[in-house]
Scaffold this motif. Structure first.
Motif, PDB file in Angstrom:
ATOM      1  N   ASP A  76       0.849  -1.191   0.000  1.00 48.14           N
ATOM      2  CA  ASP A  76       0.000   0.000   0.000  1.00 48.14           C
ATOM      3  C   ASP A  76       0.886   1.243   0.000  1.00 48.14           C
ATOM      4  OD1 ASP A  76      -2.130   1.707   0.111  1.00 48.14           O
ATOM      5  OD2 ASP A  76      -2.494   1.441   2.261  1.00 48.14           O
ATOM      6  N   CYS A  77       1.431   1.558  -1.181  1.00 48.70           N
ATOM      7  CA  CYS A  77       2.342   2.686  -1.305  1.00 48.70           C
ATOM      8  C   CYS A  77       1.997   3.482  -2.557  1.00 48.70           C
ATOM      9  CB  CYS A  77       3.799   2.213  -1.373  1.00 48.70           C
ATOM     10  SG  CYS A  77       4.181   1.194  -2.822  1.00 48.70           S
ATOM     11  N   GLU A  78       2.619   4.649  -2.701  1.00 49.28           N
ATOM     12  CA  GLU A  78       2.355   5.477  -3.868  1.00 49.28           C
ATOM     13  C   GLU A  78       3.144   4.951  -5.062  1.00 49.28           C
ATOM     14  OE1 GLU A  78       2.225  10.177  -5.262  1.00 49.28           O
ATOM     15  OE2 GLU A  78       2.961   9.626  -3.261  1.00 49.28           O
ATOM     16  N   PHE A  79       2.442   4.734  -6.159  1.00 51.03           N
ATOM     17  CA  PHE A  79       3.044   4.168  -7.367  1.00 51.03           C
ATOM     18  C   PHE A  79       2.795   5.108  -8.534  1.00 51.03           C
ATOM     19  CE2 PHE A  79       2.103   1.661 -11.274  1.00 51.03           C
ATOM     20  CZ  PHE A  79       3.376   1.186 -11.523  1.00 51.03           C
ATOM     21  N   ARG A  80       3.847   5.369  -9.303  1.00 53.22           N
ATOM     22  CA  ARG A  80       3.712   6.192 -10.500  1.00 53.22           C
ATOM     23  C   ARG A  80       4.434   5.512 -11.652  1.00 53.22           C
ATOM     24  NH1 ARG A  80       2.626  11.617  -9.357  1.00 53.22           N
ATOM     25  NH2 ARG A  80       2.266  11.824 -11.608  1.00 53.22           N
ATOM     26  N   ARG A  81       3.882   5.690 -12.820  1.00 51.91           N
ATOM     27  CA  ARG A  81       4.458   5.090 -14.023  1.00 51.91           C
ATOM     28  C   ARG A  81       4.876   6.188 -14.994  1.00 51.91           C
ATOM     29  NH1 ARG A  81       1.475   0.571 -17.848  1.00 51.91           N
ATOM     30  NH2 ARG A  81       2.888   0.676 -19.630  1.00 51.91           N
ATOM     31  N   VAL A  82       6.071   6.043 -15.565  1.00 51.92           N
ATOM     32  CA  VAL A  82       6.557   6.966 -16.576  1.00 51.92           C
ATOM     33  C   VAL A  82       6.791   6.182 -17.858  1.00 51.92           C
ATOM     34  CG1 VAL A  82       8.293   8.684 -17.197  1.00 51.92           C
ATOM     35  CG2 VAL A  82       7.749   8.294 -14.790  1.00 51.92           C
ATOM     36  N   GLN A  83       6.054   6.523 -18.903  1.00 58.93           N
ATOM     37  CA  GLN A  83       6.256   5.875 -20.193  1.00 58.93           C
ATOM     38  C   GLN A  83       7.333   6.658 -20.943  1.00 58.93           C
ATOM     39  OE1 GLN A  83       4.468   2.963 -21.201  1.00 58.93           O
ATOM     40  NE2 GLN A  83       6.244   2.943 -22.575  1.00 58.93           N
ATOM     41  N   PHE A  84       8.524   6.084 -21.042  1.00 57.99           N
ATOM     42  CA  PHE A  84       9.634   6.790 -21.682  1.00 57.99           C
ATOM     43  C   PHE A  84       9.465   6.751 -23.204  1.00 57.99           C
ATOM     44  CE2 PHE A  84      11.243   6.571 -17.506  1.00 57.99           C
ATOM     45  CZ  PHE A  84      12.277   7.491 -17.400  1.00 57.99           C
ATOM     46  N   THR A  85       9.537   7.932 -23.805  1.00 54.40           N
ATOM     47  CA  THR A  85       9.400   8.097 -25.247  1.00 54.40           C
ATOM     48  C   THR A  85      10.487   9.054 -25.732  1.00 54.40           C
ATOM     49  OG1 THR A  85       7.848   9.930 -24.914  1.00 54.40           O
ATOM     50  CG2 THR A  85       6.899   7.718 -25.194  1.00 54.40           C
ATOM     51  N   PRO A  86      10.758   9.083 -27.050  1.00 55.19           N
ATOM     52  CA  PRO A  86      11.810   9.966 -27.561  1.00 55.19           C
ATOM     53  C   PRO A  86      11.588  11.447 -27.262  1.00 55.19           C
ATOM     54  CG  PRO A  86      11.279   8.298 -29.195  1.00 55.19           C
ATOM     55  CD  PRO A  86      10.257   8.167 -28.098  1.00 55.19           C
ATOM     56  N   ASP A  87      10.329  11.880 -27.091  1.00 54.10           N
ATOM     57  CA  ASP A  87      10.065  13.295 -26.851  1.00 54.10           C
ATOM     58  C   ASP A  87       9.879  13.636 -25.377  1.00 54.10           C
ATOM     59  OD1 ASP A  87       7.698  11.966 -26.554  1.00 54.10           O
ATOM     60  OD2 ASP A  87       6.488  13.385 -27.715  1.00 54.10           O
ATOM     61  N   LEU A  88      10.127  12.677 -24.479  1.00 52.02           N
ATOM     62  CA  LEU A  88       9.994  12.926 -23.047  1.00 52.02           C
ATOM     63  C   LEU A  88      11.106  13.868 -22.584  1.00 52.02           C
ATOM     64  CD1 LEU A  88       8.158  11.802 -20.657  1.00 52.02           C
ATOM     65  CD2 LEU A  88      10.131  10.376 -20.082  1.00 52.02           C
ATOM     66  N   LEU A  89      10.751  14.864 -21.778  1.00 53.65           N
ATOM     67  CA  LEU A  89      11.716  15.835 -21.270  1.00 53.65           C
ATOM     68  C   LEU A  89      12.099  15.507 -19.823  1.00 53.65           C
ATOM     69  CD1 LEU A  89      10.038  19.127 -22.571  1.00 53.65           C
ATOM     70  CD2 LEU A  89      11.957  17.863 -23.602  1.00 53.65           C
ATOM     71  N   PRO A  90      13.283  15.943 -19.372  1.00 55.70           N
ATOM     72  CA  PRO A  90      13.659  15.706 -17.975  1.00 55.70           C
ATOM     73  C   PRO A  90      12.627  16.235 -16.983  1.00 55.70           C
ATOM     74  CG  PRO A  90      15.569  16.428 -19.223  1.00 55.70           C
ATOM     75  CD  PRO A  90      14.391  16.550 -20.148  1.00 55.70           C
ATOM     76  N   SER A  91      12.038  17.401 -17.287  1.00 54.22           N
ATOM     77  CA  SER A  91      11.039  17.980 -16.386  1.00 54.22           C
ATOM     78  C   SER A  91       9.774  17.139 -16.305  1.00 54.22           C
ATOM     79  CB  SER A  91      10.689  19.404 -16.824  1.00 54.22           C
ATOM     80  OG  SER A  91      10.192  19.418 -18.155  1.00 54.22           O
ATOM     81  N   ASP A  92       9.521  16.317 -17.338  1.00 60.12           N
ATOM     82  CA  ASP A  92       8.369  15.413 -17.304  1.00 60.12           C
ATOM     83  C   ASP A  92       8.566  14.318 -16.260  1.00 60.12           C
ATOM     84  OD1 ASP A  92       7.091  16.766 -19.386  1.00 60.12           O
ATOM     85  OD2 ASP A  92       8.097  15.553 -20.914  1.00 60.12           O
TER      86      ASP A  92
END
Length: 319
Positions: A76-92
Motif C-alpha cells: 500500500d504505497c504510492e506508485f507512478r508510471r513513466v512511459q519513456f518516449t523519444p520526446d519525453l523531457l527531464p522535467s516530465d
C-alpha cells in the motif's frame, strides 16, 4: 538483532522472521498475477529490501511491466508510471516550476518521480538527457530543480524495463545509470505449463484488477531497517572485495565500489529472506550474477559480464 532496535527517527526494525514473512506474503500475492517467474519475483523483492533499483531487460510481452505493477499493488504505497518516449523531457520526470498568476509566485509541480515505487517503462526509448534525470534520484533519493533540492519519499525504488530487440529505435543507457541499478534481470519466455496457466487466469478479468495490498509502506520501511541490521562479518566483506578485484583485473571495465556495496546489501536482504540475521558466503554467491554482471565490460566480444562473474565465483576462494 533485538526486537527493539530502532533507527535515529525512532522507527523500530521488524524482527528478521517477520521481515521474511513479509517478503513471502508479498511474493505470494505477486504470484497471483505472475506465473512461472518465482525467482525473478524474489530477486526484485531482495532489491527493494536492499534499498536498490531494478532493471528488467527482455523482449516485449513477457510480463516486465505487469511484474512491476503487481509488486507496487501488493504494498500500500504510492506508485507512478513513466512511459519513456523519444520526446519525453527531464522535467516530465522530475517536475517543473509553474507560475501561479493568482499568487504571483512560482509553484513546484512534482513529477512522477515523487513516489515510493516508480516504473520507468521502456526506459531506453528516451534520449540520454532524459534518462539522466533519474541519476540524482536513484543515487541520493532527492531531486534538484532550479537550484532547489527536494527529498523523495522513503522508501523510493525505481523499477525500469528495457526493450532489447529494437536497437535502431532505442538509446543505450549510459554506464553511470546502469551502475545505479542494484540488479539487472531477464524474465525469459514461460514454459508450456506456465503459459497455459497464465492463459487460464487472464481469459476473463485480469487478476491484477483484483489484487489487494498485503503490506503497508511502513511494513516495508521497517523490513528495510531489519535488512540494514543484518551482520556482515569481515571475512564476508573481504570475499566481496576479492570478487570485485577479480572483475577489475580480468575485464576492460570491472565492478565499481557502488557495485560492491550493492552486493553486500543484497546479500543482507537474501539473508533476511532466508530468516537469518547474518550473511554467509552463499548469500553473496546467489546475488553476484544479478548484481555484478551488468556493471562489467569484458575485454572481448566473445565474453559477457555474466561470464566474468562466473569465472570470479569459480576462481576466488571463500576464506
Amino acid at each position: 538483532m533485538s526486537d527493539v532496535d530502532a533507527d535515529l527517527d525512532g522507527r523500530t526494525a521488524l524482527p528478521v522472521d517477520e521481515a521474511a514473512d513479509l517478503v513471502s506474503r508479498v511474493a505470494d500475492n505477486v504470484r497471483r498475477v505472475i506465473v512461472g517467474n518465482d525467482a525473478a519475483v524474489e530477486h526484485i523483492l531482495v532489491g527493494v529490501l536492499a534499498r536498490g533499483h531494478v532493471l528488467l531487460e527482455d523482449v516485449p510481452g513477457v510480463g516486465k511491466t505487469m511484474l512491476a505493477r503487481s509488486l507496487a499493488r501488493s504494498v500500500d504505497c504510492e506508485f507512478r508510471r513513466v512511459q519513456f518516449t523519444p520526446d519525453l523531457l527531464p522535467s516530465d520526470v522530475t517536475g517543473v516550476n509553474v507560475f501561479n498568476q493568482k499568487t504571483g509566485e512560482f509553484e513546484f509541480q512534482p513529477g512522477p518521480v515523487f513516489a515510493n515505487v516508480v516504473l520507468g517503462d521502456e526506459i531506453n526509448r528516451a534520449p540520454p538527457k532524459t534518462q539522466s534525470a533519474l541519476l540524482e534520484a536513484m543515487e541520493e533519493s532527492q531531486v534538484t530543480v532550479d537550484g532547489v533540492t527536494r527529498a523523495l519519499p522513503e522508501p523510493f525504488t525505481v523499477i525500469a524495463t528495457q526493450n532489447d530487440v529494437e536497437p535502431g529505435r532505442t538509446y543505450e543507457l549510459p554506464m553511470a545509470e546502469i551502475d545505479r541499478f542494484a540488479k539487472k534481470l531477464r524474465l525469459g519466455y514461460p514454459d508450456e505449463a506456465d503459459e497455459t496457466e497464465m492463459l487460464g487466469r487472464t481469459a476473463g478479468e485480469h487478476p491484477i484488477e483484483s489484487l489487494d495490498a498485503v503490506a503497508t509502506v511502513e511494513d516495508l520501511r521497517r523490513a528495510r531497517e531489519a535488512t540494514g541490521d543484518v551482520a556482515v562479518s569481515e571475512p564476508v566483506r573481504e570475499y566481496v572485495t576479492r570478487l570485485a578485484t577479480y572483475t577489475r583485473e580480468n575485464a576492460r571495465l570491472g565492478v565499481s565500489p557502488r557495485g560492491s556495496i550493492a552486493l553486500v546489501r543484497t546479500a543482507q536482504a537474501r539473508a533476511v529472506v532466508d530468516g537469518r540475521d547474518y550473511v554467509v558466503p552463499d548469500d553473496v554467491q546467489t546475488e553476484a550474477p544479478s548484481v555484478l554482471a551488468h556493471r562489467i565490460r569484458p575485454r572481448t566480444g566473445s565474453e559477457t559480464g555474466a561470464d566474468v562473474v562466473t569465472d570470479a565465483l569459480d576462481a576466488v576462494p571463500v576464506e
